[in-house]
Design an enzyme around this catalytic site. Structure first.
Site, PDB file in Angstrom:
ATOM      1  N   HIS A  26      42.248 -19.412 -17.075  1.00 27.84           N
ATOM      2  CA  HIS A  26      40.909 -19.657 -17.613  1.00 27.84           C
ATOM      3  C   HIS A  26      40.046 -20.433 -16.637  1.00 27.84           C
ATOM      4  CE1 HIS A  26      42.649 -19.122 -21.903  1.00 27.84           C
ATOM      5  NE2 HIS A  26      42.766 -18.062 -21.144  1.00 27.84           N
TER       6      HIS A  26
ATOM      7  N   CYS B 151      30.953  -1.642 -15.766  1.00 23.29           N
ATOM      8  CA  CYS B 151      30.906  -3.106 -15.604  1.00 23.29           C
ATOM      9  C   CYS B 151      32.219  -3.701 -15.110  1.00 23.29           C
ATOM     10  CB  CYS B 151      30.452  -3.779 -16.892  1.00 23.29           C
ATOM     11  SG  CYS B 151      31.549  -3.487 -18.281  1.00 23.29           S
TER      12      CYS B 151
END
Ligand code: PEP
Ligand code: MG
Length: 755
Positions: free
Chosen positions: A366, A679
């Site tokens: 993260h 994307c």
């Protein structure tokens, strides 16, 4: 069997006196070996120091020929001393000459000694040297003697690390601790960072090793252990995972903090005459040395936990904050951490961050996502970095190759400084392209959008000239939170995003969690194949309250504006219909209660699952837009884990099978008049981008840093010629081999810059 004379405490007291004497470093060292030899009733005591050139140099001796001091050196792989340096393990032998590693040095005159006890001089898990005692008589040293020698080795470690012995060295290369290191990890964020190490969890420098009063040290240790346990209990109870630890890790901490074996070892170390903090370090040194040799990932992890816990205990004892002092951050800080939570990185002053190096945590962690958003050059999985780098050390981080240079020599530093200058120049050129319309040479307009996931991403919109946010990864807010963000919190973030780019569209992707994106506070679901498991829209449809809350927050945040929402990992048209139905219910609900509604709501999908390739007509007819998630689509097309380095490079996205699939998608979307973008990371690479455009894509969404290089390539391409070349190539070619080379050669012939 003889035993230590006067015991460890007396020896430590003597050594403390020697440390305080106003004498030269060599004299001090000479006196230390005399005391150790006397206390341990040994005829020989010698100190070897590991130099930067990896040779062990004899620094002091009692018993061996003194003339050999600073003259005898041996390779770090030579003899018993070398073996200890290499393994970082103590060695006790009754008949040393029988040991296969024994090597005889005539200049030292050691042939008459049978027994041998050697211990590594350790600091932070690194070997700085070796301390040896020897006896003529055959004898086996007992555990207590090994302990005593290990403890005195700590004093020597401090002497070496303090630089006091530096001037005595036979060569000018310096010690192993200060040598230049080139390490390699996993690239996380592109870019080059030069600066000085800031240890995220600063190491405690222990000033006093020998205790004045053992009883009071034991009491200090008890108080600190209690305080540490209480703080861990608090973290577990609050579910506080802000420092990157998951709940599992916190539970493990709690277990170790109550582990009687660990506590006993700490108390024993204090009982040998150490201060409480020196005892913690002493026990920690052993664990670290073990950790470095441990290859079993599970056990390594446990030893890491133990190391973390020992750090916490040291901070309790010394009363220092656990986290780096943000107020005194240097202007060019390279943050060095074992692991850290994303929120912790955001706490640092961005303008001073030049790089990030993590011991654990690769491109998917993260904190890596946040580092990428902030555009900080970052490298993960750099083994033992928190022990190898010292506070303030010069460090270079190369986020494109994964190289990390600690205390680099001048030539390495110069070449990186040059690289960084070139990069900055190129960035400047890209910035100049910002307001140039994005058209191919033959005049076809291409839309470049930006991927984002945090408020800190938004300034990039202005800098890059992206026409919209083509992918807003909403899960990042969830990943950096300590608990599920409430509806209001989600709404506040979405409104902030929309307000920050008032004149441009934002495509929000609903929560894409599961697989590699785990929420630390969500109960972990054990799955054999998480990438093929319960994730993304599958969770959303099975837990409609979660999806409904998010949709409500999005709808409320965009009152009076256009709203674009897309659903991730759709595998069948029905899943889109089900998600759309939930969105429509939410619209009706808000309408009923008189909320201001978006002026327009468009609902689309991410095309990431190959099954949709055979539902293209239906899906194009059903949705308002399609965005191809090439990261996942390629992973599923090739059945290759996108983050498993062993297989990730096995197939090339620039090969006929996926390129034919991309062409099919573009053809179908065009026929159905359905707006189409892509994307995934592929769109952010210049060569891949021009190939996708050749296949029919007119919109690409990418990370902000990619926009400049991709735009430069588009401006130089002739779409008609490129299309002709690419389509002909993928139709003609047999098999699935990489077409990168012919495509790259084509781009080169055309003068298309590839970044
Ligand atoms: C993708 O899969 O290409 C994508 C953009 O989504 P993510 O990388 O967040 O899975
Ligand atoms: Mg995806």
């Amino acid at each position: 069997m003889q035993s230590a004379h006067g015991g460890p405490r007396l020896l430590l007291r003597r050594l403390r006196e020697v440390m305080a004497e106003p004498v030269s470093a060599q004299t001090r060292l000479d006196r230390i070996v005399v005391h150790i030899a006397a206390n341990m009733v040994a005829e020989v005591c010698s100190v070897y120091v590991l130099r930067a050139d990896q040779f062990l140099e004899l620094y002091a001796t009692e018993g061996l020929n003194r003339e050999a001091v600073h003259l005898t050196t041996m390779g770090a792989e030579e003899g018993l001393v070398g073996l200890i340096a290499q393994t970082a393990e103590s060695l006790a032998l009754a008949d040393a000459q029988q040991h296969p590693a024994f090597s005889y040095r005539p200049e030292t005159g050691e042939e008459i000694y049978s027994s041998f006890l050697g211990v590594p001089i350790l600091r932070g898990g690194n070997t700085l040297g070796v301390l040896v005692v020897q006896n003529k008589a055959r004898r086996l040293y007992n555990d207590e003697e090994v302990e005593v020698l290990q403890t005195t080795a700590m004093l020597l470690a401090e002497m070496i690390a303090s630089g006091e012995l530096q001037s005595l060295a036979a060569t000018g290369d310096g010690f192993a601790t200060r040598r230049a290191l080139s390490l390699t990890g996993t690239p996380i964020t592109d870019g080059i960072g030069l600066g000085h190490a800031v240890l995220h969890e600063p190491r405690i420098i222990i000033k006093q090793i020998v205790a004045e009063d053992t009883k009071s040290e034991l009491a200090r240790l008890d108080v600190a252990i209690k305080a540490m346990r209480a703080s861990i209990d608090k973290l577990v109870d609050q579910g506080d995972t802000s420092h990157g630890e998951t709940r599992d890790i916190l539970e493990t901490f709690r277990m170790i903090a109550h582990d009687q074996g660990w506590l006993r070892r700490l108390r024993e170390a204090v009982n040998t005459g150490l201060t409480a903090e020196a005892a913690v370090e002493r026990v920690q040194n052993d664990a670290r040395a073990k950790m470095q040799r441990q290859t079993d990932p599970y056990l390594r992890e446990r030893l890491h936990d133990l190391d973390d816990l020992a750090n916490r205990l040291l901070h309790e004892l010394v009363g220092q904050s656990f986290i780096a002092d943000h107020a005194s951050l240097p202007d060019n800080a390279i943050i060095v951490a074992r692991t850290m939570g994303p929120a912790a990185l955001l706490d640092y002053d961005r303008s001073k961050l030049r790089g990030l190096v993590l011991e654990d945590g690769g491109a998917l962690s993260h904190v890596a996502i946040v580092a990428r958003s902030l555009g900080i050059p970052a490298v993960g999985n750099v083994g033992n970095i928190i022990n190898l780098a010292e506070q303030g050390d010069p460090i270079i981080v190369d986020g494109s190759t994964g190289d990390v240079h600690v205390r680099p020599p001048a030539d390495v530093e110069n070449s990186y400084a040059e690289k960084a200058r070139l990069r900055a120049k190129r960035q400047e050129q890209y910035r100049k392209l910002r307001d140039v319309p994005c058209l191919t040479r033959d005049g076809v307009a291409i839309d470049l959008h930006m991927n984002a996931g945090l408020v800190v991403d938004l300034p990039h919109m202005e800098e890059t000239g992206a026409i919209s946010i083509g992918l807003f990864r909403t899960e990042i807010q969830f990943m950096i939170a300590h608990r599920f963000p409430r509806m209001r919190e989600q709404e506040v973030l979405y409104r902030a995003i929309l307000d920050a780019v008032p004149d441009r569209a934002v495509t929000f992707r609903t929560l894409d969690i599961g697989s590699d994106k785990v929420l630390p506070y969500m109960d972990k679901v054990e799955e054999e194949n998480p990438a093929l498991g319960w994730r993304a829209i599958r969770i959303g449809l099975d837990r409609p309250a979660l999806l409904r809350t998010q949709l409500r927050a999005l709808l409320r945040a965009s009152g009076g504006r256009d709203l674009k929402i897309m659903f991730p990992m759709i595998a069948a048209v029905e899943e889109f219909h089900a998600a759309k139905a939930i969105a429509e219910q939410e619209v009706a609900y808000l309408q009923r209660y008189g909320h201001s509604l978006p002026s327009d709501v468009q609902l689309g999908i991410m095309l990431e699952v190959p099954s949709l390739l055979w539902q293209l007509d239906e899906i194009c007819a059903a949705v308002d837009f399609v965005s191809v998630g090439s990261n996942d689509l390629l992973q599923y097309l090739f059945a290759v884990d996108r983050d498993n380095s062993r297989v990730a490079n096995r197939f090339d996205s620039l090969s006929a099978p996926p390129l034919r699939a991309f062409k099919l998608i573009a053809d179908k979307a065009r026929a159905a008049n359905t707006p189409l973008t892509l994307c995934g990371e592929m769109g952010g690479q210049p060569l891949e981008a021009i190939v996708l455009i050749a296949l029919g894509f007119r919109g690409l969404s990418m990370s902000p840093a990619a926009i400049g290089p991709v735009k430069a390539a588009i401006l130089a391409m002739d779409l008609a010629e490129t299309r002709h070349f690419v389509v002909e190539l993928i139709e003609r070619i047999d098999g699935g081999r990489s077409l990168r080379e012919p495509l790259r050669a084509f781009a080169e012939r055309q003068g298309i810059p590839l970044g």
